[in-house]
Design an enzyme around this catalytic site. Structure first.
Site, PDB file in Angstrom:
ATOM      1  N   HIS A  51      80.409 -98.205 -39.211  1.00 54.24           N
ATOM      2  CA  HIS A  51      79.388 -98.319 -40.247  1.00 54.24           C
ATOM      3  C   HIS A  51      79.129 -96.941 -40.859  1.00 54.24           C
ATOM      4  CE1 HIS A  51      76.691 -97.427 -36.669  1.00 54.24           C
ATOM      5  NE2 HIS A  51      76.269 -96.534 -37.530  1.00 54.24           N
TER       6      HIS A  51
HETATM    7  P1  TYD Z   1      74.635 -99.999 -33.603  1.00 56.93           P
HETATM    8  O1  TYD Z   1      74.119 -98.858 -34.408  1.00 56.93           O
HETATM    9  O2  TYD Z   1      75.223-101.156 -34.366  1.00 56.93           O
HETATM   10  O3  TYD Z   1      75.704 -99.476 -32.549  1.00 56.93           O
HETATM   11  P2  TYD Z   1      77.096 -98.763 -32.773  1.00 56.93           P
HETATM   12  O4  TYD Z   1      77.238 -98.500 -34.235  1.00 56.93           O
HETATM   13  O5  TYD Z   1      77.022 -97.522 -31.964  1.00 56.93           O
HETATM   14  O6  TYD Z   1      78.165 -99.641 -32.281  1.00 56.93           O
HETATM   15  O7  TYD Z   1      73.472-100.510 -32.655  1.00 56.93           O
HETATM   16  C1  TYD Z   1      73.662-101.521 -31.699  1.00 56.93           C
HETATM   17  C2  TYD Z   1      72.392-102.367 -31.624  1.00 56.93           C
HETATM   18  O8  TYD Z   1      71.277-101.567 -31.222  1.00 56.93           O
HETATM   19  C3  TYD Z   1      72.022-102.984 -32.977  1.00 56.93           C
HETATM   20  O9  TYD Z   1      71.543-104.290 -32.720  1.00 56.93           O
HETATM   21  C4  TYD Z   1      70.900-102.136 -33.471  1.00 56.93           C
HETATM   22  C5  TYD Z   1      70.257-101.610 -32.204  1.00 56.93           C
HETATM   23  N1  TYD Z   1      69.686-100.256 -32.367  1.00 56.93           N
HETATM   24  C6  TYD Z   1      68.318-100.077 -32.356  1.00 56.93           C
HETATM   25  O10 TYD Z   1      67.537-101.039 -32.239  1.00 56.93           O
HETATM   26  N2  TYD Z   1      67.808 -98.814 -32.483  1.00 56.93           N
HETATM   27  C7  TYD Z   1      68.607 -97.750 -32.627  1.00 56.93           C
HETATM   28  O11 TYD Z   1      68.122 -96.598 -32.738  1.00 56.93           O
HETATM   29  C8  TYD Z   1      70.041 -97.937 -32.651  1.00 56.93           C
HETATM   30  C9  TYD Z   1      70.982 -96.775 -32.831  1.00 56.93           C
HETATM   31  C10 TYD Z   1      70.524 -99.218 -32.524  1.00 56.93           C
END
Ligand code: TYD
Length: 136
Positions: A51
């Site tokens: 992302h």
């Molecule tokens: P995500 O940013 O999609 O993880 P990555 O990109 O590292 O694979 O986050 C995973 C899940 O956690 C998503 O449901 C959003 C949640 N999240 C939060 O609630 N707070 C946060 O600060 C972060 C980074 C993620």
């Protein structure tokens, strides 16, 4: 072409008892820190990220172990190894990031310039390119 890879070096403040690194918003970290999170226990073969963020800036520091991160601004893509607790990677807004090859002991600490906001995410690569004004 300007590199996407911008390291932030954290001066080690350790002494003969061991090591210490201080992360200060607006000083060693080039923005005010609104949020801190960390990834750990990442499974073998897992790839994360995939992302970009419209506004958010982040600094990622691998405090233990190692992992790889690729950065892509829609024009170029660069990959780095994160393996130092005294060196962070600055990830600016509108940069697509992917992380992989996490060692079993990897703890990836991320400092963020804003609170969590799902509307700041771009999770589709074609949309990322479109928002940059590039064709997919
Ligand atoms: P995500 O940013 O999609 O993880 P990555 O990109 O590292 O694979 O986050 C995973 C899940 O956690 C998503 O449901 C959003 C949640 N999240 C939060 O609630 N707070 C946060 O600060 C972060 C980074 C993620």
């Amino acid at each position: 072409m300007v590199s996407l890879v911008e390291w932030v070096d954290f001066p080690p403040l350790g002494d003969d008892r061991g090591s210490l690194v201080a992360l200060e918003g607006g000083k060693t970290v080039p923005f005010a820190i609104e949020r801190v999170y960390y990834l750990f226990g990442t499974g073998r073969g897992v790839s994360r990220g995939h992302h970009a963020h419209r506004r958010l800036q982040q600094v990622a520091v691998c405090v233990t172990g190692h992992c790889r991160m690729s950065l892509d601004d829609g024009g170029q893509r660069e990959e780095v190894l994160l393996n130092s607790p005294t060196r962070g990677l600055l990830i600016r807004s509108m940069v697509w990031r992917e992380m992989c090859d996490f060692s079993p002991d990897c703890v990836l600490l991320v400092l963020a310039s804003e609170h969590y906001d799902e509307s700041d995410y771009i999770r589709d690569y074609g949309r990322f390119l479109a928002e940059l004004g590039r064709d997919s």
